[in-house]
Write a protein that holds these residues in place. Sequence first.
Motif, mmCIF file in Angstrom:
data_model
loop_
_atom_site.group_PDB
_atom_site.id
_atom_site.type_symbol
_atom_site.label_atom_id
_atom_site.label_comp_id
_atom_site.label_asym_id
_atom_site.label_seq_id
_atom_site.Cartn_x
_atom_site.Cartn_y
_atom_site.Cartn_z
ATOM 1 N N ILE B 15 0.852 -1.198 0.000
ATOM 2 C CA ILE B 15 0.000 0.000 0.000
ATOM 3 C C ILE B 15 0.891 1.252 0.000
ATOM 4 C CG2 ILE B 15 -1.640 1.344 1.413
ATOM 5 C CD1 ILE B 15 -2.936 -1.042 0.001
ATOM 6 N N LYS B 16 1.925 1.224 0.831
ATOM 7 C CA LYS B 16 2.836 2.379 0.911
ATOM 8 C C LYS B 16 3.496 2.622 -0.445
ATOM 9 C CE LYS B 16 5.280 2.640 4.735
ATOM 10 N NZ LYS B 16 6.340 2.338 5.719
ATOM 11 N N LYS B 17 3.910 1.529 -1.072
ATOM 12 C CA LYS B 17 4.576 1.631 -2.382
ATOM 13 C C LYS B 17 3.636 2.278 -3.400
ATOM 14 C CE LYS B 17 6.739 -1.409 -5.879
ATOM 15 N NZ LYS B 17 5.614 -1.838 -6.790
ATOM 16 N N ALA B 18 2.393 1.798 -3.424
ATOM 17 C CA ALA B 18 1.415 2.329 -4.391
ATOM 18 C C ALA B 18 1.121 3.798 -4.096
ATOM 19 C CB ALA B 18 0.133 1.518 -4.314
ATOM 20 N N ARG B 19 1.060 4.131 -2.832
ATOM 21 C CA ARG B 19 0.768 5.519 -2.457
ATOM 22 C C ARG B 19 1.925 6.440 -2.891
ATOM 23 N NH1 ARG B 19 2.406 8.448 1.738
ATOM 24 N NH2 ARG B 19 3.034 6.704 3.058
ATOM 25 N N LYS B 20 3.155 5.977 -2.659
ATOM 26 C CA LYS B 20 4.337 6.797 -3.012
ATOM 27 C C LYS B 20 4.464 6.934 -4.524
ATOM 28 C CE LYS B 20 6.693 6.617 1.317
ATOM 29 N NZ LYS B 20 7.937 6.521 2.086
ATOM 30 N N GLU B 21 4.064 5.860 -5.239
ATOM 31 C CA GLU B 21 4.118 5.954 -6.707
ATOM 32 C C GLU B 21 3.190 7.068 -7.193
ATOM 33 O OE1 GLU B 21 3.287 1.930 -7.832
ATOM 34 O OE2 GLU B 21 5.362 1.289 -7.460
ATOM 35 N N LEU B 22 2.101 7.295 -6.454
ATOM 36 C CA LEU B 22 1.165 8.363 -6.822
ATOM 37 C C LEU B 22 1.624 9.707 -6.240
ATOM 38 C CD1 LEU B 22 -2.354 6.708 -6.270
ATOM 39 C CD2 LEU B 22 -1.216 7.168 -8.440
ATOM 40 N N LYS B 23 2.716 9.656 -5.455
ATOM 41 C CA LYS B 23 3.241 10.865 -4.801
ATOM 42 C C LYS B 23 2.156 11.565 -3.971
ATOM 43 C CE LYS B 23 6.960 11.727 -8.164
ATOM 44 N NZ LYS B 23 6.708 10.431 -8.882
ATOM 45 N N ILE B 24 1.398 10.793 -3.212
ATOM 46 C CA ILE B 24 0.399 11.376 -2.312
ATOM 47 C C ILE B 24 0.757 11.006 -0.876
ATOM 48 C CG2 ILE B 24 -1.455 11.387 -4.044
ATOM 49 C CD1 ILE B 24 -2.662 8.927 -2.646
ATOM 50 N N THR B 25 0.264 11.811 0.043
ATOM 51 C CA THR B 25 0.549 11.578 1.458
ATOM 52 C C THR B 25 -0.536 10.695 2.072
ATOM 53 O OG1 THR B 25 -0.790 13.445 2.145
ATOM 54 C CG2 THR B 25 1.535 13.912 1.625
ATOM 55 N N GLN B 26 -0.306 10.249 3.295
ATOM 56 C CA GLN B 26 -1.337 9.478 4.007
ATOM 57 C C GLN B 26 -2.580 10.360 4.202
ATOM 58 O OE1 GLN B 26 0.521 8.035 7.604
ATOM 59 N NE2 GLN B 26 1.440 6.267 6.571
ATOM 60 N N ASP B 27 -2.323 11.660 4.414
ATOM 61 C CA ASP B 27 -3.465 12.575 4.589
ATOM 62 C C ASP B 27 -4.314 12.623 3.315
ATOM 63 O OD1 ASP B 27 -3.404 13.605 7.248
ATOM 64 O OD2 ASP B 27 -1.545 14.658 6.743
ATOM 65 N N ASN B 49 -5.261 -5.317 10.371
ATOM 66 C CA ASN B 49 -5.688 -6.379 9.468
ATOM 67 C C ASN B 49 -6.932 -5.883 8.736
ATOM 68 O OD1 ASN B 49 -6.146 -8.827 8.231
ATOM 69 N ND2 ASN B 49 -6.674 -9.934 10.117
ATOM 70 N N PRO B 50 -6.748 -5.198 7.594
ATOM 71 C CA PRO B 50 -7.866 -4.522 6.940
ATOM 72 C C PRO B 50 -8.929 -5.493 6.432
ATOM 73 C CG PRO B 50 -5.954 -4.527 5.501
ATOM 74 C CD PRO B 50 -5.509 -5.075 6.823
ATOM 75 N N SER B 51 -10.158 -4.992 6.392
ATOM 76 C CA SER B 51 -11.266 -5.823 5.894
ATOM 77 C C SER B 51 -11.298 -5.767 4.369
ATOM 78 C CB SER B 51 -12.594 -5.272 6.424
ATOM 79 O OG SER B 51 -12.864 -4.030 5.790
ATOM 80 N N LEU B 52 -12.118 -6.649 3.807
ATOM 81 C CA LEU B 52 -12.260 -6.717 2.353
ATOM 82 C C LEU B 52 -12.670 -5.357 1.781
ATOM 83 C CD1 LEU B 52 -12.533 -8.224 -0.363
ATOM 84 C CD2 LEU B 52 -14.828 -8.931 0.349
ATOM 85 N N THR B 53 -13.657 -4.719 2.385
ATOM 86 C CA THR B 53 -14.131 -3.443 1.819
ATOM 87 C C THR B 53 -13.054 -2.357 1.946
ATOM 88 O OG1 THR B 53 -15.281 -3.079 3.908
ATOM 89 C CG2 THR B 53 -16.609 -3.853 2.052
ATOM 90 N N THR B 54 -12.262 -2.403 3.019
ATOM 91 C CA THR B 54 -11.166 -1.436 3.155
ATOM 92 C C THR B 54 -10.114 -1.686 2.073
ATOM 93 O OG1 THR B 54 -11.510 -1.208 5.537
ATOM 94 C CG2 THR B 54 -9.325 -0.637 4.696
ATOM 95 N N ILE B 55 -9.817 -2.948 1.811
ATOM 96 C CA ILE B 55 -8.860 -3.299 0.763
ATOM 97 C C ILE B 55 -9.348 -2.764 -0.583
ATOM 98 C CG2 ILE B 55 -7.860 -5.220 -0.549
ATOM 99 C CD1 ILE B 55 -8.071 -6.861 2.121
ATOM 100 N N LEU B 56 -10.631 -2.943 -0.865
ATOM 101 C CA LEU B 56 -11.187 -2.496 -2.141
ATOM 102 C C LEU B 56 -11.170 -0.969 -2.239
ATOM 103 C CD1 LEU B 56 -14.225 -4.953 -2.465
ATOM 104 C CD2 LEU B 56 -12.003 -5.076 -3.607
ATOM 105 N N THR B 57 -11.467 -0.307 -1.123
ATOM 106 C CA THR B 57 -11.455 1.165 -1.101
ATOM 107 C C THR B 57 -10.047 1.690 -1.351
ATOM 108 O OG1 THR B 57 -13.299 1.177 0.478
ATOM 109 C CG2 THR B 57 -11.953 3.183 0.353
ATOM 110 N N LEU B 58 -9.057 1.064 -0.710
ATOM 111 C CA LEU B 58 -7.664 1.486 -0.904
ATOM 112 C C LEU B 58 -7.223 1.223 -2.341
ATOM 113 C CD1 LEU B 58 -6.093 0.159 2.424
ATOM 114 C CD2 LEU B 58 -6.290 2.574 1.738
ATOM 115 N N ALA B 59 -7.573 0.041 -2.862
ATOM 116 C CA ALA B 59 -7.171 -0.310 -4.230
ATOM 117 C C ALA B 59 -7.707 0.724 -5.222
ATOM 118 C CB ALA B 59 -7.701 -1.705 -4.579
ATOM 119 N N LYS B 60 -8.958 1.081 -5.013
ATOM 120 C CA LYS B 60 -9.592 2.027 -5.944
ATOM 121 C C LYS B 60 -8.898 3.390 -5.864
ATOM 122 C CE LYS B 60 -14.199 3.523 -7.346
ATOM 123 N NZ LYS B 60 -15.649 3.463 -7.047
ATOM 124 N N ALA B 61 -8.653 3.860 -4.647
ATOM 125 C CA ALA B 61 -8.034 5.184 -4.459
ATOM 126 C C ALA B 61 -6.601 5.205 -4.984
ATOM 127 C CB ALA B 61 -8.047 5.553 -2.987
#
Lengths: 81, 81
Positions: B15-27, B49-61
């Motif tokens: 998740i961190k890797k994908a976020r950094k690739e987008l150059k966005i912060t946790q905020d 331990n994220p839930s399925l819906t959290t995983i999907l929300t993160l993937a989409k974002a």
Amino acid sequence: MDEKNPYLVAFGNRIKKARKELKITQDDLSLYTRIDRSYISEIENGIKNPSLTTILTLAKALHVPPSKLMQIFESKEVNDE
Amino acid sequence: MDEKNPYLVAFGNRIKKARKELKITQDDLSLYTRIDRSYISEIENGIKNPSLTTILTLAKALHVPPSKLMQIFESKEVNDE
């Protein structure tokens, strides 16, 4: 009105499909995964929102790569934007 | 001794890797997903331990197909048997 989350329903159906392809019961799956049978039933019926580790445990027991389980969301996921 | 779950650590790193690739912060990610920033931080650090819906929300974002996020488990998953 039934307020089920469509993603949870889709995931539940996918788990049920994989389980039936192996011709095993929820009890069998519960035995392999040490996940409570009633919890498995609630996941299959789209009621529970399983955690990452539960998803991985189910994928392993059902001999389905975790990524393949998640592909069901792709077409829906991609077209939602 | 640090008792972190290796799967949760691997997922958090992904998740961190994908976020950094987008150059966005946790905020930023918190804003897009409406997931609390501290929860995102704990996911990235392999604590939650994220839930399925959290995983999907993160993937989409993060614009990463959910299945691709889960591929990190495949090599480890398959070789564990």
